[in-house]
Motif scaffolding. Sequence first.
Motif, short mmCIF file in Angstrom:
data_model
loop_
_atom_site.label_atom_id
_atom_site.label_comp_id
_atom_site.label_asym_id
_atom_site.label_seq_id
_atom_site.Cartn_x
_atom_site.Cartn_y
_atom_site.Cartn_z
N ALA A 65 0.83 -1.21 0.00
CA ALA A 65 0.00 0.00 0.00
C ALA A 65 0.86 1.25 0.00
O ALA A 65 1.91 1.30 0.66
CB ALA A 65 -0.92 0.00 1.23
N VAL A 82 -8.65 7.25 2.16
CA VAL A 82 -9.22 5.91 1.98
C VAL A 82 -8.13 4.84 1.92
O VAL A 82 -8.34 3.69 2.32
CB VAL A 82 -10.10 5.88 0.71
CG1 VAL A 82 -10.53 4.45 0.36
CG2 VAL A 82 -11.34 6.75 0.92
N THR A 83 -6.93 5.19 1.46
CA THR A 83 -5.84 4.21 1.43
C THR A 83 -5.58 3.67 2.83
O THR A 83 -5.58 2.44 3.05
CB THR A 83 -4.55 4.83 0.87
OG1 THR A 83 -4.79 5.35 -0.43
CG2 THR A 83 -3.44 3.77 0.79
N GLN A 85 -7.52 3.82 5.41
CA GLN A 85 -8.73 3.14 5.91
C GLN A 85 -8.81 1.71 5.37
O GLN A 85 -9.18 0.78 6.09
CB GLN A 85 -9.96 3.94 5.52
CG GLN A 85 -10.06 5.28 6.23
CD GLN A 85 -11.07 6.22 5.59
OE1 GLN A 85 -11.78 5.84 4.65
NE2 GLN A 85 -11.13 7.46 6.08
N MET A 86 -8.46 1.54 4.10
CA MET A 86 -8.48 0.20 3.53
C MET A 86 -7.37 -0.67 4.10
O MET A 86 -7.56 -1.89 4.28
CB MET A 86 -8.38 0.27 2.01
CG MET A 86 -9.70 0.61 1.32
SD MET A 86 -11.05 -0.55 1.69
CE MET A 86 -10.35 -2.09 1.06
N ASN A 89 -8.68 -2.00 7.07
CA ASN A 89 -9.64 -3.05 6.72
C ASN A 89 -8.92 -4.36 6.40
O ASN A 89 -9.35 -5.45 6.81
CB ASN A 89 -10.48 -2.59 5.52
CG ASN A 89 -11.67 -3.48 5.24
OD1 ASN A 89 -12.20 -4.14 6.13
ND2 ASN A 89 -12.11 -3.49 3.99
N PHE A 90 -7.80 -4.27 5.68
CA PHE A 90 -6.99 -5.47 5.43
C PHE A 90 -6.53 -6.08 6.74
O PHE A 90 -6.58 -7.31 6.93
CB PHE A 90 -5.74 -5.12 4.59
CG PHE A 90 -6.01 -4.62 3.20
CD1 PHE A 90 -7.12 -5.01 2.49
CD2 PHE A 90 -5.12 -3.73 2.61
CE1 PHE A 90 -7.35 -4.55 1.19
CE2 PHE A 90 -5.33 -3.26 1.32
CZ PHE A 90 -6.44 -3.67 0.62
N ALA A 95 -11.55 -7.13 3.88
CA ALA A 95 -11.55 -6.78 2.47
C ALA A 95 -11.72 -8.01 1.58
O ALA A 95 -11.59 -9.16 2.04
CB ALA A 95 -10.25 -6.05 2.11
N MET A 174 -2.78 -1.36 -2.91
CA MET A 174 -3.81 -0.40 -2.49
C MET A 174 -3.18 0.97 -2.49
O MET A 174 -2.10 1.16 -1.92
CB MET A 174 -4.34 -0.74 -1.09
CG MET A 174 -5.38 0.24 -0.58
SD MET A 174 -6.86 0.28 -1.60
CE MET A 174 -7.31 2.02 -1.50
N THR A 202 -11.45 3.60 -10.52
CA THR A 202 -12.54 3.07 -9.71
C THR A 202 -13.91 3.58 -10.13
O THR A 202 -14.91 3.30 -9.48
CB THR A 202 -12.30 3.41 -8.23
OG1 THR A 202 -11.99 4.80 -8.13
CG2 THR A 202 -11.17 2.59 -7.66
N GLU A 316 -6.06 -5.00 -5.19
CA GLU A 316 -5.82 -5.75 -3.96
C GLU A 316 -5.18 -7.12 -4.20
O GLU A 316 -4.86 -7.83 -3.25
CB GLU A 316 -7.11 -5.97 -3.16
CG GLU A 316 -7.85 -4.72 -2.76
CD GLU A 316 -9.14 -5.00 -1.99
OE1 GLU A 316 -9.37 -6.18 -1.60
OE2 GLU A 316 -9.93 -4.06 -1.79
N THR A 318 -6.91 -9.36 -6.02
CA THR A 318 -8.08 -10.26 -6.04
C THR A 318 -8.09 -11.17 -7.26
O THR A 318 -8.42 -12.36 -7.15
CB THR A 318 -9.38 -9.45 -5.97
OG1 THR A 318 -9.33 -8.37 -6.92
CG2 THR A 318 -9.59 -8.86 -4.59
#
Length: 353
Positions: A65, A82-83, A85-86, A89-90, A95, A174, A202, A316, A318
């Motif tokens: 990140a 938001v970076t 914050q994510m 979350n990770f 996530a 991220m 996004t 991410e 994914t």
Amino acid sequence: MFSVSPLSAQFESDILTIINSKTKPLGALGQLEDLAKQLVNVKSQSNGVLVTNPTISHPHMLVFAGDHGIAEYGVSIAPSAVTGQMVANFASGGAAINVFSRQLGWQLDVIDAGILTATDNDAICNQRLGAGTKAFHLESAMSLADVKLGFSLAKKLVEEKHKNGCDLIAFGEMGIGNTSSASAIMSAVMNIPAVESVGKGTGIDQATFIKKQQLIQQALDFHQVPSNQALEILAAYGGFEIVQICGAMLAAAELNIPIVVDGFICTAAAMIAKLIQPNVQDYFIFAHCSGEQGHEKMLQWFNAKPLLQLELRLGEGTGAALTLPLMQSALAFYNDMASFTQANVENVVSEKE
């Protein structure tokens, strides 16, 4: 810093013989056959002997990140906050990449390569190169010293994972604004204008999309880095997370670890890695074609055919995560599927040839 050997051709004939002897028409398992060939070949490099019963037992997903100075100029739907914050979350497991990693069996690590605000969360690996990059349409995103430090940190991390048994590696990212960085890298490497590399990330609106194109073209015109100057391209346009992904890819290839390349941002890192060490592509497995408009052109640059086409554009890691069952299936048929001889089945294909 890196030395990546090309894959030896000494095992190709034996691997193909094993694949073609299975109880199926030649090529009937399509890309799985190519995948098995590549995985077995990579896994046979370290000891110089064709590996028997190859498996994937310790797959690692490393998510890097970082924040981007250009994000403050309105190129994304989300603010840079938001970076962080994510990343939190990770760390808490909420996530998409956490869900897929748990489901499929990836060992997941999250690395702070340089988000705006450092965290003291023990679940996050600290490899910070700074509190975000500079706005690259006005100045270089970072220094060459930052690039080299990022490579060094990434190399040490991959070496640590390798010592702990890592036998497949994938990368995620991220960073608000990192599609801008990836687009600039793509344009610089391919020597194309921003209009051909910039996508909607996004999901920005048309006005923001036009502004994003303009800022990236401004950056390209300002820096004018030659397309073969890999480190200089990273310093001019890169993100701290992209730098470390690039270094980690090179380190993994140096250690003969198969590398799963995720979407648009990770493929930008892979482009730079190939400029530095062309043999690195032998170790790349391209996971999917992203919904980001420039990604298909990137894959064409590599002459690569991805495993999945799911219109993903989350990042991410994914897309890379979702390919693990395919790789396991490729090795499963290679190891366990009966040959014509073993199954007492007439090899009609061979007799006709």
